[in-house]
Design an enzyme around this catalytic site. Structure first.
Site: not given
Ligand code: ARG
Length: 264
Positions: A164, A258
């Site tokens: 992300h 996050c």
């Molecule tokens: N386990 C989640 C995923 O892989 C973690 C999300 C983290 N969120 C972020 N905005 N980076 O989607």
């Protein structure tokens, strides 16, 4: 006062593997996760002066704690996320319900476009950036830029560890960008260099401890502990870093940013 949407970690855990940080065999400790999350909330409320909106957690949705992925919100208009992985698609209805119940106007992108919310769309007042290739689709940004009437510069993410945009890119309130260039292709690195003058580069070891997954409110920056070089860089630029231990959330591939969604 800044407002953040958060979701308590009652049902947080590592129940599937959708990024290289997640291993079902590396379970999160429920008590430690709760303690770390509450300490993060205490930091926001007491040290930074942020107002928190708490969502109701849902059993069977371990990643609902990562509210950055609920959608994106600007001008009272919310574009709800469309998750790439079926495991997280089940979160969409709960995020949508929260926004509807709180009187936001909710917009949906076409199903053929994946978009993971404020995890992938970030920016400064005038320039917005959209991360793509790992989770969100390039095409989502064409639609979003029409909805919000803003130019969005797409940035290709090349490493699955930084899946992300908010794992490697953090715009600061003073106009500086805290980021890790190694997460981007060379074209995206040039785009960043050409559009942001004040860039603060995070070293790889600290980027891999989610140093860029930080929340900046005025001169405060809340970030995971263990990122001393990043903290020094921030201090040198006039920011007050607030380190918080969050390693239970690293196990899911997440950290401070996050776990929040800015509501203004
Ligand atoms: N386990 C989640 C995923 O892989 C973690 C999300 C983290 N969120 C972020 N905005 N980076 O989607």
């Amino acid at each position: 006062m800044a407002r953040l949407l958060v979701c308590p970690p009652d049902y947080y855990g590592i129940e599937y593997e959708i990024n290289p940080w997640m291993r079902v065999s590396n379970a999160a400790d429920p008590e430690k996760s709760k303690a770390q999350w509450h300490n993060l909330m205490r930091t926001f409320e007491e040290d930074v002066g942020v107002e928190l909106e708490r969502m109701t957690p849902v059993k069977g949705l371990p990643d609902l704690v990562f509210t950055a992925n609920a959608g994106v919100l600007y001008d009272g208009k919310v574009v709800i996320s469309r998750f790439l992985h079926p495991e997280r698609q089940r979160e969409e209805e709960y995020f949508e319900r929260w926004f509807t119940e709180h009187d936001y106007s909710v917009i949906k992108l076409g199903v053929e476009c994946y978009f993971e919310g404020a995890g992938d769309l970030l920016g400064f007042t005038d320039t917005w950036f959209g991360g793509y290739r790992q989770r969100s689709d390039f095409g989502a940004y064409t639609a979003l830029s029409e909805i919000y009437g803003k130019e969005i510069l797409p940035l290709e993410l090349v490493s699955d560890k930084f899946y992300h945009l908010d794992t490697c890119f953090c715009p600061l309130s003073g106009g500086e960008l805290l980021y890790y260039p190694g997460a981007f292709d060379s074209y995206a690195q040039d785009t960043i260099a050409n559009s942001v003058e004040k860039r603060i580069i995070v070293p790889q070891v600290e980027a891999e401890r989610f140093a860029c997954n930080a929340v900046c409110v005025d001169h405060h920056v809340v970030l995971p502990s263990g990122c001393n070089e990043t903290m020094d860089l921030l201090k040198r630029h006039g920011y007050t870093p607030h380190p918080v231990e969050l390693d239970e959330f690293f196990k899911a591939g997440g950290s401070a940013k996050c776990l929040t969604l800015a509501l203004d």
